[in-house]
Motif scaffolding. Sequence first.
Motif, mmCIF file in Angstrom:
data_model
loop_
_atom_site.group_PDB
_atom_site.id
_atom_site.type_symbol
_atom_site.label_atom_id
_atom_site.label_comp_id
_atom_site.label_asym_id
_atom_site.label_seq_id
_atom_site.Cartn_x
_atom_site.Cartn_y
_atom_site.Cartn_z
ATOM 1 N N LEU A 42 42.217 56.519 19.212
ATOM 2 C CA LEU A 42 42.881 56.181 17.798
ATOM 3 C C LEU A 42 43.011 54.694 18.028
ATOM 4 C CD1 LEU A 42 45.432 59.221 17.698
ATOM 5 C CD2 LEU A 42 43.521 58.374 15.941
ATOM 6 N N VAL A 43 43.601 54.069 19.124
ATOM 7 C CA VAL A 43 43.973 52.933 19.077
ATOM 8 C C VAL A 43 42.833 51.777 19.758
ATOM 9 C CG1 VAL A 43 46.215 53.469 19.789
ATOM 10 C CG2 VAL A 43 45.041 53.129 21.437
ATOM 11 N N GLY A 44 41.878 52.609 20.029
ATOM 12 C CA GLY A 44 40.827 51.599 20.697
ATOM 13 C C GLY A 44 40.664 51.301 22.054
ATOM 14 N N GLY A 45 39.824 50.956 22.614
ATOM 15 C CA GLY A 45 39.836 50.360 24.032
ATOM 16 C C GLY A 45 38.921 51.507 25.045
ATOM 17 N N ARG A 46 39.166 51.372 26.124
ATOM 18 C CA ARG A 46 38.298 52.282 27.176
ATOM 19 C C ARG A 46 39.099 53.374 27.529
ATOM 20 N NH1 ARG A 46 35.587 48.102 31.166
ATOM 21 N NH2 ARG A 46 35.217 49.744 32.309
ATOM 22 N N SER A 47 38.356 54.428 28.108
ATOM 23 C CA SER A 47 39.099 55.667 28.614
ATOM 24 C C SER A 47 39.085 55.639 29.934
ATOM 25 C CB SER A 47 38.357 57.047 28.112
ATOM 26 O OG SER A 47 38.965 58.138 28.561
ATOM 27 N N GLU A 48 40.227 55.172 30.484
ATOM 28 C CA GLU A 48 40.358 54.898 32.087
ATOM 29 C C GLU A 48 40.088 56.481 32.607
ATOM 30 O OE1 GLU A 48 43.006 52.434 34.072
ATOM 31 O OE2 GLU A 48 42.886 51.227 32.205
ATOM 32 N N ALA A 49 40.580 57.556 31.943
ATOM 33 C CA ALA A 49 40.663 58.767 32.565
ATOM 34 C C ALA A 49 39.232 59.247 32.572
ATOM 35 C CB ALA A 49 41.486 59.768 31.752
ATOM 36 N N TYR A 50 38.307 59.212 31.773
ATOM 37 C CA TYR A 50 36.869 59.500 31.829
ATOM 38 C C TYR A 50 36.127 58.807 32.594
ATOM 39 C CZ TYR A 50 37.222 62.946 27.961
ATOM 40 O OH TYR A 50 37.454 64.395 27.426
ATOM 41 N N GLU A 51 36.605 57.454 32.677
ATOM 42 C CA GLU A 51 35.764 56.450 33.438
ATOM 43 C C GLU A 51 35.959 56.730 34.922
ATOM 44 O OE1 GLU A 51 36.706 52.426 32.225
ATOM 45 O OE2 GLU A 51 35.514 52.602 30.450
ATOM 46 N N SER A 52 37.208 56.876 35.524
ATOM 47 C CA SER A 52 37.416 57.387 36.780
ATOM 48 C C SER A 52 36.689 58.616 37.324
ATOM 49 C CB SER A 52 39.124 57.330 37.165
ATOM 50 O OG SER A 52 39.633 58.332 36.397
ATOM 51 N N THR A 53 36.683 59.780 36.416
ATOM 52 C CA THR A 53 36.226 60.954 36.707
ATOM 53 C C THR A 53 34.759 60.753 36.811
ATOM 54 O OG1 THR A 53 37.869 62.116 35.557
ATOM 55 C CG2 THR A 53 35.851 63.152 35.813
ATOM 56 N N LEU A 54 34.186 59.917 35.904
ATOM 57 C CA LEU A 54 32.590 59.675 35.860
ATOM 58 C C LEU A 54 32.409 59.079 37.315
ATOM 59 C CD1 LEU A 54 29.942 60.000 34.260
ATOM 60 C CD2 LEU A 54 30.555 57.902 33.240
ATOM 61 N N ARG A 55 33.271 58.096 37.623
ATOM 62 C CA ARG A 55 32.927 57.350 38.803
ATOM 63 C C ARG A 55 32.939 58.167 40.127
ATOM 64 N NH1 ARG A 55 35.164 52.970 36.373
ATOM 65 N NH2 ARG A 55 37.202 53.420 37.212
ATOM 66 N N GLU A 56 33.803 58.959 40.116
ATOM 67 C CA GLU A 56 34.077 60.145 41.290
ATOM 68 C C GLU A 56 32.950 60.758 41.368
ATOM 69 O OE1 GLU A 56 37.584 62.220 41.707
ATOM 70 O OE2 GLU A 56 38.841 60.382 40.940
ATOM 71 N N THR A 57 32.432 61.456 40.196
ATOM 72 C CA THR A 57 31.368 62.314 40.019
ATOM 73 C C THR A 57 29.938 61.684 40.561
ATOM 74 O OG1 THR A 57 32.528 63.573 38.286
ATOM 75 C CG2 THR A 57 30.136 63.916 38.511
ATOM 76 N N ARG A 58 29.859 60.436 40.003
ATOM 77 C CA ARG A 58 28.332 59.755 40.598
ATOM 78 C C ARG A 58 28.506 59.338 42.066
ATOM 79 N NH1 ARG A 58 29.194 54.473 38.360
ATOM 80 N NH2 ARG A 58 30.074 54.092 40.207
ATOM 81 N N ASP A 59 29.650 59.134 42.614
ATOM 82 C CA ASP A 59 29.912 59.011 44.010
ATOM 83 C C ASP A 59 29.628 60.133 44.731
ATOM 84 O OD1 ASP A 59 30.480 56.229 43.494
ATOM 85 O OD2 ASP A 59 32.513 56.388 43.708
ATOM 86 N N ASP A 60 30.152 61.418 44.232
ATOM 87 C CA ASP A 60 29.787 62.651 44.993
ATOM 88 C C ASP A 60 28.408 63.190 44.868
ATOM 89 O OD1 ASP A 60 32.607 62.873 45.478
ATOM 90 O OD2 ASP A 60 32.846 64.405 43.891
ATOM 91 N N ALA A 61 27.840 62.617 43.686
ATOM 92 C CA ALA A 61 26.147 63.052 43.788
ATOM 93 C C ALA A 61 25.278 62.281 44.683
ATOM 94 C CB ALA A 61 25.779 62.830 42.294
ATOM 95 N N MET A 62 25.856 60.864 44.713
ATOM 96 C CA MET A 62 25.203 59.831 45.621
ATOM 97 C C MET A 62 25.256 60.376 47.041
ATOM 98 S SD MET A 62 24.038 56.441 44.345
ATOM 99 C CE MET A 62 24.572 55.732 45.851
ATOM 100 N N ALA A 63 26.556 60.762 47.518
ATOM 101 C CA ALA A 63 26.687 61.399 48.909
ATOM 102 C C ALA A 63 26.104 62.578 49.124
ATOM 103 C CB ALA A 63 28.189 61.603 48.971
ATOM 104 N N GLU A 64 25.673 63.432 48.223
ATOM 105 C CA GLU A 64 24.893 64.709 48.206
ATOM 106 C C GLU A 64 23.728 64.260 48.360
ATOM 107 O OE1 GLU A 64 23.979 68.030 45.256
ATOM 108 O OE2 GLU A 64 26.023 67.916 45.706
ATOM 109 N N MET A 65 22.918 63.200 47.710
ATOM 110 C CA MET A 65 21.676 62.653 48.023
ATOM 111 C C MET A 65 21.470 62.274 49.116
ATOM 112 S SD MET A 65 19.492 59.982 45.701
ATOM 113 C CE MET A 65 20.555 58.731 46.171
ATOM 114 N N MET A 66 22.657 61.310 49.490
ATOM 115 C CA MET A 66 22.398 60.608 51.150
ATOM 116 C C MET A 66 22.212 61.719 52.258
ATOM 117 S SD MET A 66 24.407 57.051 50.499
ATOM 118 C CE MET A 66 25.751 57.458 50.037
ATOM 119 N N ASP A 67 23.348 62.704 52.022
ATOM 120 C CA ASP A 67 23.188 63.629 52.942
ATOM 121 C C ASP A 67 21.986 64.329 53.301
ATOM 122 O OD1 ASP A 67 25.939 63.170 53.599
ATOM 123 O OD2 ASP A 67 26.677 64.831 52.507
#
Length: 106
Positions: A42-67
């Motif tokens: 409604l007001v414009g801008g970035r969604s920090e809530a979704y961005e942080s969740t996406l970062r965490e999820t990406r990091d978890d997937a990377m950790a799984e791949m590295m393991d």
Amino acid sequence: MLVTTTPTVQGHEITKYLGVVCGEVVIGAHLGKDILASLTNLVGGRSEAYESTLRETRDDAMAEMMDEAKKLGANAIVGTKFDYTVIGQSGSMMMVAVSGTAVTLT
């Protein structure tokens, strides 16, 4: 562990290809984050809530791949690719998948 999107690593020789390794993480939508994202829309801008969740999820997937790569005896992963997909009924979930080739470098 070195993880790169390139097929080679400058200054190093790939001595062994150990196979494709992957990491996948699926996350569900969260009502609180959906409300915050709606307000951001409604007001414009970035969604920090979704961005942080996406970062965490990406990091978890990377950790799984590295393991997975470590279990094969790799010290690096080359040719890494990321994929983001909305799944589930009415797009209520998202999957982050990452894959690459486990290798040993000199």
